[in-house]
Every structure is written in C-alpha cells, then in structure tokens.
Scaffold this active site. Structure first.
Site, PDB file in Angstrom:
ATOM      1  N   SER A   1     -13.568  58.868 -13.409  1.00  0.00           N
ATOM      2  CA  SER A   1     -12.610  57.853 -12.963  1.00  0.00           C
ATOM      3  C   SER A   1     -11.212  58.299 -13.366  1.00  0.00           C
ATOM      4  O   SER A   1     -11.045  59.045 -14.338  1.00  0.00           O
ATOM      5  CB  SER A   1     -12.908  56.514 -13.640  1.00  0.00           C
ATOM      6  OG  SER A   1     -11.864  55.592 -13.389  1.00  0.00           O
TER       7      SER A   1
ATOM      8  N   TYR B   1     -14.991  51.842 -21.190  1.00  0.00           N
ATOM      9  CA  TYR B   1     -15.256  52.562 -19.933  1.00  0.00           C
ATOM     10  C   TYR B   1     -14.376  53.811 -19.853  1.00  0.00           C
ATOM     11  O   TYR B   1     -14.853  54.900 -19.514  1.00  0.00           O
ATOM     12  CB  TYR B   1     -14.973  51.598 -18.779  1.00  0.00           C
ATOM     13  CG  TYR B   1     -15.051  52.187 -17.397  1.00  0.00           C
ATOM     14  CD1 TYR B   1     -16.283  52.389 -16.761  1.00  0.00           C
ATOM     15  CD2 TYR B   1     -13.895  52.513 -16.690  1.00  0.00           C
ATOM     16  CE1 TYR B   1     -16.347  52.908 -15.474  1.00  0.00           C
ATOM     17  CE2 TYR B   1     -13.956  53.027 -15.409  1.00  0.00           C
ATOM     18  CZ  TYR B   1     -15.179  53.226 -14.808  1.00  0.00           C
ATOM     19  OH  TYR B   1     -15.244  53.739 -13.531  1.00  0.00           O
TER      20      TYR B   1
ATOM     21  N   LYS C   1     -15.580  57.726 -19.656  1.00  0.00           N
ATOM     22  CA  LYS C   1     -15.231  58.627 -18.544  1.00  0.00           C
ATOM     23  C   LYS C   1     -14.503  59.875 -19.047  1.00  0.00           C
ATOM     24  O   LYS C   1     -14.644  60.955 -18.471  1.00  0.00           O
ATOM     25  CB  LYS C   1     -14.402  57.879 -17.499  1.00  0.00           C
ATOM     26  CG  LYS C   1     -15.187  56.784 -16.768  1.00  0.00           C
ATOM     27  CD  LYS C   1     -16.396  57.341 -16.016  1.00  0.00           C
ATOM     28  CE  LYS C   1     -17.008  56.323 -15.060  1.00  0.00           C
ATOM     29  NZ  LYS C   1     -18.123  56.876 -14.271  1.00  0.00           N
TER      30      LYS C   1
HETATM   31  N1  LIG Z   1     -14.886  51.490  -7.382  1.00  0.00           N
HETATM   32  C1  LIG Z   1     -13.885  51.999  -8.068  1.00  0.00           C
HETATM   33  O1  LIG Z   1     -12.735  51.537  -7.968  1.00  0.00           O
HETATM   34  C2  LIG Z   1     -14.122  53.150  -8.997  1.00  0.00           C
HETATM   35  C3  LIG Z   1     -13.001  53.731  -9.588  1.00  0.00           C
HETATM   36  C4  LIG Z   1     -13.176  54.804 -10.442  1.00  0.00           C
HETATM   37  C5  LIG Z   1     -14.456  55.289 -10.690  1.00  0.00           C
HETATM   38  N2  LIG Z   1     -15.525  54.699 -10.117  1.00  0.00           N
HETATM   39  C6  LIG Z   1     -16.854  55.268 -10.405  1.00  0.00           C
HETATM   40  O2  LIG Z   1     -17.548  55.505  -9.195  1.00  0.00           O
HETATM   41  C7  LIG Z   1     -18.956  55.381  -9.420  1.00  0.00           C
HETATM   42  C8  LIG Z   1     -19.575  54.440  -8.407  1.00  0.00           C
HETATM   43  O3  LIG Z   1     -18.934  53.187  -8.497  1.00  0.00           O
HETATM   44  P1  LIG Z   1     -19.005  52.125  -7.306  1.00  0.00           P
HETATM   45  O4  LIG Z   1     -17.668  51.504  -7.269  1.00  0.00           O
HETATM   46  O5  LIG Z   1     -19.597  52.693  -6.092  1.00  0.00           O
HETATM   47  O6  LIG Z   1     -20.025  51.051  -7.967  1.00  0.00           O
HETATM   48  P2  LIG Z   1     -20.999  49.977  -7.305  1.00  0.00           P
HETATM   49  O7  LIG Z   1     -20.596  49.646  -5.932  1.00  0.00           O
HETATM   50  O8  LIG Z   1     -21.139  48.894  -8.303  1.00  0.00           O
HETATM   51  O9  LIG Z   1     -22.389  50.769  -7.241  1.00  0.00           O
HETATM   52  C9  LIG Z   1     -23.019  51.161  -8.428  1.00  0.00           C
HETATM   53  C10 LIG Z   1     -24.338  51.827  -8.070  1.00  0.00           C
HETATM   54  O10 LIG Z   1     -24.960  52.260  -9.285  1.00  0.00           O
HETATM   55  C11 LIG Z   1     -26.278  51.691  -9.374  1.00  0.00           C
HETATM   56  N3  LIG Z   1     -26.582  51.484 -10.780  1.00  0.00           N
HETATM   57  C12 LIG Z   1     -25.980  50.630 -11.655  1.00  0.00           C
HETATM   58  N4  LIG Z   1     -26.545  50.714 -12.865  1.00  0.00           N
HETATM   59  C13 LIG Z   1     -27.522  51.657 -12.762  1.00  0.00           C
HETATM   60  C14 LIG Z   1     -28.473  52.197 -13.674  1.00  0.00           C
HETATM   61  N5  LIG Z   1     -28.546  51.768 -14.947  1.00  0.00           N
HETATM   62  N6  LIG Z   1     -29.320  53.157 -13.228  1.00  0.00           N
HETATM   63  C15 LIG Z   1     -29.269  53.575 -11.949  1.00  0.00           C
HETATM   64  N7  LIG Z   1     -28.408  53.111 -11.039  1.00  0.00           N
HETATM   65  C16 LIG Z   1     -27.539  52.154 -11.452  1.00  0.00           C
HETATM   66  C17 LIG Z   1     -26.194  50.411  -8.529  1.00  0.00           C
HETATM   67  O11 LIG Z   1     -27.438  49.989  -8.009  1.00  0.00           O
HETATM   68  P3  LIG Z   1     -28.461  49.035  -8.832  1.00  0.00           P
HETATM   69  O12 LIG Z   1     -27.692  47.812  -9.213  1.00  0.00           O
HETATM   70  O13 LIG Z   1     -29.566  48.778  -7.880  1.00  0.00           O
HETATM   71  O14 LIG Z   1     -28.932  49.834  -9.993  1.00  0.00           O
HETATM   72  C18 LIG Z   1     -25.307  50.898  -7.392  1.00  0.00           C
HETATM   73  O15 LIG Z   1     -26.079  51.645  -6.465  1.00  0.00           O
HETATM   74  C19 LIG Z   1     -19.099  54.951 -10.876  1.00  0.00           C
HETATM   75  O16 LIG Z   1     -19.313  56.102 -11.666  1.00  0.00           O
HETATM   76  C20 LIG Z   1     -17.746  54.348 -11.212  1.00  0.00           C
HETATM   77  O17 LIG Z   1     -17.451  54.425 -12.583  1.00  0.00           O
HETATM   78  C21 LIG Z   1     -15.389  53.639  -9.279  1.00  0.00           C
END
Ligand SMILES: NC(=O)c1ccc[n+]([C@@H]2O[C@H](COP(=O)([O-])OP(=O)(O)OC[C@H]3O[C@@H](n4cnc5c(N)ncnc54)[C@H](OP(=O)(O)O)[C@@H]3O)[C@@H](O)[C@H]2O)c1
Length: 250
Positions: A144, A156, A160
């Site tokens: 991130s 968090y 990261k």
């Molecule tokens: N969105 C942003 O603005 C943003 C910014 C910077 C970085 N990121 C990073 O991008 C990545 C994806 O984020 P996202 O925004 O796409 O999140 P999201 O929409 O909440 O999706 C998270 C995914 O991870 C799965 N998950 C959660 N806990 C888990 C566990 N213990 N074991 C296996 N799977 C798990 C969830 O499915 P289940 O609930 O079914 O497990 C879901 O498929 C993360 O690493 C996040 O830190 C996101």
C-alpha cells in the site's frame, strides 16, 4: 506491447472481490489458469465461474491465509490441479481498526500482522519451494502507499512497510532459483476495503488534494500493473516497489 501469460498458473489471494478479483480476471484474460483464494467460497466461486467463461481453468480454494494449515492446503490443491505454480499474487490483507497509534491494541496488532505479514511470507515460502522445483516464477506482494507514508491506519502501515522489506528479501534470496518478487502498492482504490476512507467526504477531499492525477484508482489500474509484473516483459525487474497511486506518495 502485447502481454501474454499463456501456459502460466497463477494463485491470487483475496480474489473474491476488489483488487484481487480484478487481478485474477485480467490474468485469465491474458491466458493464465488460476487458483483463486479467499475465506468465503460463495463469492470466490463466482470469480472462478467468470474465469471459466473466458475459456481458462480455475479452481476456488477457501482458506484463511493467516493459518499455516490453510496455506498448505492452497499449495497442495494448486499442485494437484496443475502440477506447478508460476505466479503468486499475495493480495489478501486486513485492517479491522481505525484506532490511532496511542489507542492501538495488541489484539488488532496480532490480527493485522498475522494475515498481512506472517501469512504473506509463509505462503510465499511454500510457493517458492514449488517454483524452485520448476525453474522459477514470479511473486507479487500487494502492499500500500501506506507502507511508505504513515497515514491514519498505523498498524496497517507498519505491516505494509514489512511487506515491502519481505519483497526485497524474497527477491534477493530466491533469485538463484529463477524467482522474481516485486511489490505492488495501490493508492486509494474503489473497493469495499477502503470505503470508510473514500466514502467519507472530508477524507475524500484530503485524498484528492494530495493526488496529482485527481482520481481514486479503479481495481483495473492494479490489475494492469500486476499483469505486467507477472509477465516476461518485466523479466529484469525484481525487488522493486511499484506505487500505483496517481502520484499520491510524492
Ligand atoms: N482498496 C484500497 O484503497 C487499497 C489501498 C492500498 C492497498 N490496498 C491493498 O490491496 C489489497 C486488496 O484490497 P481490496 O481493497 O481489494 O480489499 P477487499 O475488497 O476488502 O478484498 C479483500 C479480499 O481478501 C479476502 N480476505 C480477507 N481476509 C482474508 C483472509 N484472512 N484469508 C484469505 N482471504 C482473505 C476477502 O475475501 P473473504 O472475506 O472471503 O476472505 C477479499 O477477497 C490488500 O492487500 C490491501 O491492503 C488496498
């Protein structure tokens, strides 16, 4: 530039929605067969069905990446289905709290570090052992922008920053086995995970003020970068952190 992942097998964690789903679908579109992983099987099966509808193979594995026994299951099922693993996208992560650093609890610390850092490392280790047997592969660790600039999610951010170093360690120690590792660091991206941030008008304004390209990312922005990093077009790139953040970090 045409990017092909034809003949490649990719594991994508957190592929039931958001960034992980977009990456899994884009990899399938580029020719890869997939192992999609998350805890809840129902939405995950939908991702797998969309991939199969493109003519690619997909298996859905329900697993908690914070549990070592689940990690072993993911790798065993991938080997059983395809006999090899070429690409790992370590994307699943959590942030259950908005507490400040003064209020942060050890419970939140354990839950965040367990998935974001420990699970990420040990899944990569298990996959690297398989990649080593087959001449190499590519690991993409999703971090991130919060890993390079402290923000309102303190534990968090620390997790990261750890991911960024884990990538460098993997890149350095596993290069002799033909394994490349890079970090993909999203900025604010329109998913469920960050809705509490971009959905809040005050925070949204701060993000826009700080983002030169003046928009929130779409998960597809991350998928495009991930496919490049997974492909042979990035064959001399390893140990790097790709900030896909519209310039927010500058
Ligand atoms: N969105 C942003 O603005 C943003 C910014 C910077 C970085 N990121 C990073 O991008 C990545 C994806 O984020 P996202 O925004 O796409 O999140 P999201 O929409 O909440 O999706 C998270 C995914 O991870 C799965 N998950 C959660 N806990 C888990 C566990 N213990 N074991 C296996 N799977 C798990 C969830 O499915 P289940 O609930 O079914 O497990 C879901 O498929 C993360 O690493 C996040 O830190 C996101």
């Amino acid at each position: 530039m045409e990017i092909s992942l034809k003949g490649k097998v990719a594991i994508v964690t957190g592929a039931s929605r958001g960034i992980g789903k977009a990456i899994a679908l884009e990899m399938a579109k580029s020719g890869a067969d997939l192992v999609v992983v998350s805890r809840k099987i129902a939405d995950l099966e939908k991702t797998a069905d969309e991939i199969k509808a493109m003519g690619r193979k997909a298996i859905a594995v329900a697993a908690h990446i914070g549990r070592l026994e689940d990690i072993a299951t993911v790798v065993a099922k991938a080997k059983e289905a395809y006999g090899k693993i070429d690409i790992l996208v370590n994307n699943a992560a959590t942030n259950p709290t908005m507490d400040s650093a003064l209020d942060a609890t050890d419970r939140a610390w354990d839950s965040i570090m367990n998935l974001n850092l420990k699970g990420l490392f040990f899944l990569a280790q298990a996959v690297a052992k398989v990649m080593k047997e087959h001449g190499g592969g590519v690991i993409i660790n999703v971090s991130s922008v919060a890993g390079v600039t402290p923000d309102i999610l303190p534990i968090y951010s620390i997790s990261k920053a750890g991911v960024n170093m884990a990538t460098k360690v993997m890149a350095q120690q596993w290069a002799p086995y033909g394994i490349r590792a890079n970090t993909l660091s999203p900025g604010q991206t329109k998913t469920q995970f960050s809705e509490a941030l971009w959905g809040n008008p005050d925070i949204y304004k701060v993000i826009m003020d700080r983002t030169p390209l003046k928009r929130i990312a779409d998960p597809q922005d991350m998928a495009n970068a991930a496919v490049f990093l997974a492909s042979d077009k990035s064959s001399f790139i390893t140990g790097q952190n790709f900030l896909v953040d519209g310039g927010l970090s500058i």
